[in-house]
Design a protein around this motif. Sequence first.
Motif, PDB file in Angstrom:
ATOM      1  N   ASP A  34      40.550  17.852  52.118  1.00 28.36           N
ATOM      2  CA  ASP A  34      39.203  17.309  52.737  1.00 28.36           C
ATOM      3  C   ASP A  34      39.361  16.117  52.420  1.00 28.36           C
ATOM      4  O   ASP A  34      38.999  14.860  53.543  1.00 28.36           O
ATOM      5  CB  ASP A  34      38.275  18.254  52.277  1.00 28.36           C
ATOM      6  CG  ASP A  34      37.057  18.298  53.240  1.00 28.36           C
ATOM      7  OD1 ASP A  34      36.577  17.085  53.561  1.00 28.36           O
ATOM      8  OD2 ASP A  34      36.464  19.296  53.570  1.00 28.36           O
ATOM      9  N   SER A  35      39.203  15.513  51.193  1.00 28.39           N
ATOM     10  CA  SER A  35      39.114  14.124  51.203  1.00 28.39           C
ATOM     11  C   SER A  35      40.390  13.282  51.695  1.00 28.39           C
ATOM     12  O   SER A  35      40.216  12.305  52.018  1.00 28.39           O
ATOM     13  CB  SER A  35      39.308  13.947  49.560  1.00 28.39           C
ATOM     14  OG  SER A  35      39.123  12.576  48.993  1.00 28.39           O
ATOM     15  N   LEU A  36      41.647  13.672  51.595  1.00 29.69           N
ATOM     16  CA  LEU A  36      42.767  12.812  51.733  1.00 29.69           C
ATOM     17  C   LEU A  36      42.799  12.904  53.265  1.00 29.69           C
ATOM     18  O   LEU A  36      43.051  11.855  53.791  1.00 29.69           O
ATOM     19  CB  LEU A  36      43.864  13.789  51.550  1.00 29.69           C
ATOM     20  CG  LEU A  36      44.348  13.586  49.950  1.00 29.69           C
ATOM     21  CD1 LEU A  36      45.452  14.408  49.784  1.00 29.69           C
ATOM     22  CD2 LEU A  36      44.720  11.922  49.713  1.00 29.69           C
ATOM     23  N   LEU A  37      42.345  13.679  54.078  1.00 26.70           N
ATOM     24  CA  LEU A  37      42.052  13.550  55.641  1.00 26.70           C
ATOM     25  C   LEU A  37      40.807  13.214  56.170  1.00 26.70           C
ATOM     26  O   LEU A  37      40.588  13.087  57.183  1.00 26.70           O
ATOM     27  CB  LEU A  37      42.387  15.123  56.130  1.00 26.70           C
ATOM     28  CG  LEU A  37      43.809  15.770  55.621  1.00 26.70           C
ATOM     29  CD1 LEU A  37      43.916  17.140  56.488  1.00 26.70           C
ATOM     30  CD2 LEU A  37      44.812  14.709  56.425  1.00 26.70           C
ATOM     31  N   GLY A  38      40.006  12.716  55.223  1.00 28.32           N
ATOM     32  CA  GLY A  38      38.642  12.258  55.663  1.00 28.32           C
ATOM     33  C   GLY A  38      37.697  13.344  56.392  1.00 28.32           C
ATOM     34  O   GLY A  38      37.169  12.792  57.283  1.00 28.32           O
ATOM     35  N   ARG A  39      37.701  14.397  56.148  1.00 25.80           N
ATOM     36  CA  ARG A  39      37.134  15.480  56.799  1.00 25.80           C
ATOM     37  C   ARG A  39      35.396  15.548  56.048  1.00 25.80           C
ATOM     38  O   ARG A  39      34.672  16.463  56.534  1.00 25.80           O
ATOM     39  CB  ARG A  39      37.643  16.682  56.602  1.00 25.80           C
ATOM     40  CG  ARG A  39      38.965  16.830  57.500  1.00 25.80           C
ATOM     41  CD  ARG A  39      38.531  16.867  58.884  1.00 25.80           C
ATOM     42  NE  ARG A  39      39.976  17.158  59.562  1.00 25.80           N
ATOM     43  CZ  ARG A  39      40.249  17.833  60.660  1.00 25.80           C
ATOM     44  NH1 ARG A  39      39.333  18.750  60.864  1.00 25.80           N
ATOM     45  NH2 ARG A  39      41.422  18.028  61.364  1.00 25.80           N
ATOM     46  N   ASN A  40      35.122  14.919  55.079  1.00 26.26           N
ATOM     47  CA  ASN A  40      33.904  14.657  54.657  1.00 26.26           C
ATOM     48  C   ASN A  40      33.359  16.093  54.351  1.00 26.26           C
ATOM     49  O   ASN A  40      32.009  16.448  54.361  1.00 26.26           O
ATOM     50  CB  ASN A  40      32.852  14.000  55.666  1.00 26.26           C
ATOM     51  CG  ASN A  40      33.288  12.500  55.828  1.00 26.26           C
ATOM     52  OD1 ASN A  40      33.572  11.900  55.175  1.00 26.26           O
ATOM     53  ND2 ASN A  40      33.301  12.338  57.251  1.00 26.26           N
TER      54      ASN A  40
END
Length: 178
Positions: free
Chosen positions: A136-142
């Motif tokens: 979630d963090s690595l893909l910027g899914r907030n």
Amino acid sequence: MTIWVSSRFRAPPLSDEIRPVKVVSLLAPWDEFPVFPHLDDGQHLRLAFEDVEADDETPDPPMPEHVEQLIEFISDWDRNDPILIHCWAGVSRSTASAFITACLLNPDRDESEIADLLREASPTAKPNRQLVTFADSLLGRNGRMLKAVMTMKPHTYAEDAEPFALPTQFDDVRGHWV
């Protein structure tokens, strides 16, 4: 094409049947990784860590580097042939990795929609939340990926889940997964 998910012991015969172009193995450091004779080393990602959802003094917990390696490995997949993702039982690490893969390949898709599709494909899926949190963090899914798996319908218990397939792409024109 398709993301196939399996347990450790069902992975080799499933691989013989579907002939994946890539395999992701997610097992504990002491587990024996299966061999897929039709693949070379660059087509088989082996990640060794325990299936825990928090670092509660476990010597080998999932780490952000594991998810980074998964994302890098998946990123050059052309989707013309299937991919196979397996863990020990086909329930937690592998379903988290399949969810991460589907989110990576569909950056504009709603995460809850992908999680719902995962639940439809497998009543036993219980994605590892630690892996999902890192992705979630690595893909910027907030936080949306974690929220999506936390709000999935309850899973059915399984020690060795049935293999299942998850599509990789949503077709906006027809309005369904392909």
